[in-house]
Design an enzyme around this catalytic site. Sequence first.
Site, PDB file in Angstrom:
ATOM      1  N   LYS A   1      -0.905  12.644  17.826  1.00  0.00           N
ATOM      2  CA  LYS A   1       0.244  12.626  18.736  1.00  0.00           C
ATOM      3  C   LYS A   1       1.181  11.460  18.436  1.00  0.00           C
ATOM      4  CE  LYS A   1      -1.781  15.715  21.603  1.00  0.00           C
ATOM      5  NZ  LYS A   1      -2.910  16.506  21.191  1.00  0.00           N
TER       6      LYS A   1
ATOM      7  N   TRP B   1      -8.440  18.061  30.010  1.00  0.00           N
ATOM      8  CA  TRP B   1      -9.170  17.349  28.962  1.00  0.00           C
ATOM      9  C   TRP B   1     -10.390  16.629  29.492  1.00  0.00           C
ATOM     10  CZ3 TRP B   1      -8.592  19.386  24.581  1.00  0.00           C
ATOM     11  CH2 TRP B   1      -7.376  19.948  24.212  1.00  0.00           C
TER      12      TRP B   1
ATOM     13  N   ASP C   1     -10.183   8.309  27.109  1.00  0.00           N
ATOM     14  CA  ASP C   1      -9.605   9.207  26.106  1.00  0.00           C
ATOM     15  C   ASP C   1      -8.101   8.934  26.131  1.00  0.00           C
ATOM     16  OD1 ASP C   1      -8.428  11.268  24.711  1.00  0.00           O
ATOM     17  OD2 ASP C   1      -9.451  12.892  25.785  1.00  0.00           O
TER      18      ASP C   1
HETATM   19  N1  PMP Z   1      -7.994  14.791  24.616  1.00  0.00           N
HETATM   20  C1  PMP Z   1      -6.688  14.845  24.881  1.00  0.00           C
HETATM   21  C2  PMP Z   1      -6.125  13.990  25.969  1.00  0.00           C
HETATM   22  C3  PMP Z   1      -5.853  15.684  24.128  1.00  0.00           C
HETATM   23  O1  PMP Z   1      -4.541  15.749  24.385  1.00  0.00           O
HETATM   24  C4  PMP Z   1      -6.416  16.465  23.088  1.00  0.00           C
HETATM   25  C5  PMP Z   1      -5.570  17.351  22.205  1.00  0.00           C
HETATM   26  N2  PMP Z   1      -4.434  17.865  22.735  1.00  0.00           N
HETATM   27  C6  PMP Z   1      -7.786  16.391  22.882  1.00  0.00           C
HETATM   28  C7  PMP Z   1      -8.552  15.524  23.649  1.00  0.00           C
HETATM   29  C8  PMP Z   1      -8.431  17.207  21.819  1.00  0.00           C
HETATM   30  O2  PMP Z   1      -8.198  16.610  20.624  1.00  0.00           O
HETATM   31  P1  PMP Z   1      -8.542  17.297  19.213  1.00  0.00           P
HETATM   32  O3  PMP Z   1      -7.732  18.546  19.138  1.00  0.00           O
HETATM   33  O4  PMP Z   1      -8.127  16.231  18.255  1.00  0.00           O
HETATM   34  O5  PMP Z   1      -9.998  17.567  19.194  1.00  0.00           O
END
Ligand code: PMP
Length: 355
Positions: free
Chosen positions: A186, A88, A162
Amino acid sequence: MPEAVLRRAAEEMLDWHGSGMGVMEMSHRGKEFGAIAMQAAADFRTLLAIPAHFHILFMQGGGLGENAIVPLNLSRGTKADFVITGSWSAKSQKEAQRYCATRVAASNAADQHTRLPDPASWQLDRDASYVHVCTNETINGVEFQALPDLRALGCDAPLVIDFSSHVASRSIDWRRVGLAFGGAQKNLGPAGLTIVVVRDDLLGRALEICPSAFNYKTVADNQSMYNTPPTWGIYVAGLTFQWLLQQREGDATGIAAMERRNIAKAKLLYDVIDSSAFYNNTVDPACRSRMNIPFFLRDEAHNDAFLAGARETGLLQLKGHKSVGGMRASLYNAMPLAGVQALVAYMREFERSHA
Ligand code: PMP
């Protein structure tokens, strides 16, 4: 999702508090929804002890949307530092490159993202507009157990975290944070709501090209109602905040209670993995995630049988992310200890019959 929250949302779906309307049918500018949104923001502030000089914004676009929205708002088109600890944070850096120059201040790629680089070793740029860290890497299963103190490292840039996949699972030291963002899906509510917590001195720096609906100052000035916010998501997240505030674990309440419970849940699963020659987790114990626990069967030939048996037992969604393979147990807030007990009982039984 906590079952109590889903039941409450179901009960109120057709008629919220005798208003004759469901939340999805309300004007976002009406007094009913205004009360829902204000209460949700106030409860989130209480829950995470967010100081008054931070704004709580309800937005859309998800974590990946914020990967662009953050540099559009904070970078001034100059440069930003990234600590790469897994999939991420790597994605965040890639996206930010479209709006500013990016540098990797530290990376654990050489360790296959299994241990966190010590903040003392980070090569921070004093002139960076911000420093980005993903505090829980959902896919790789590494989590910061304490937030880095950038000022102590000689860097005055704001820390951007994040917190998508562990928000509300533990307390946050806001003295170390400039901005936090995360999708709600989540630990907080349905997909579609993104929460941003931003220190007030960071507003008003957006690039000219930043879409108005994604300009943090515009969103803050309009109490998250510049455009229609994700009303259903805000409402359900609000119910989750109330549920979280009511949680008790011994003498701990709210987030402290969740943190205790999450520590116990994670320990139960890691202990079973570590005490077995059949299962394996490769993450350094000092930075293992409490939320997302990837693990492998040492003999991967058993993977399909493991997943099929788990499904039959009612244990779902255990297949690991496609980029790492193996298994992954996500022990989000709403997963009760009994769920983890059921998982480890199944794992022990599967080991007995397949070792
Ligand atoms: N950052 C993290 C730490 C994530 O776990 C996720 C989704 N699993 C995201 C960003 C991406 O998020 P989204 O699908 O809401 O764009």
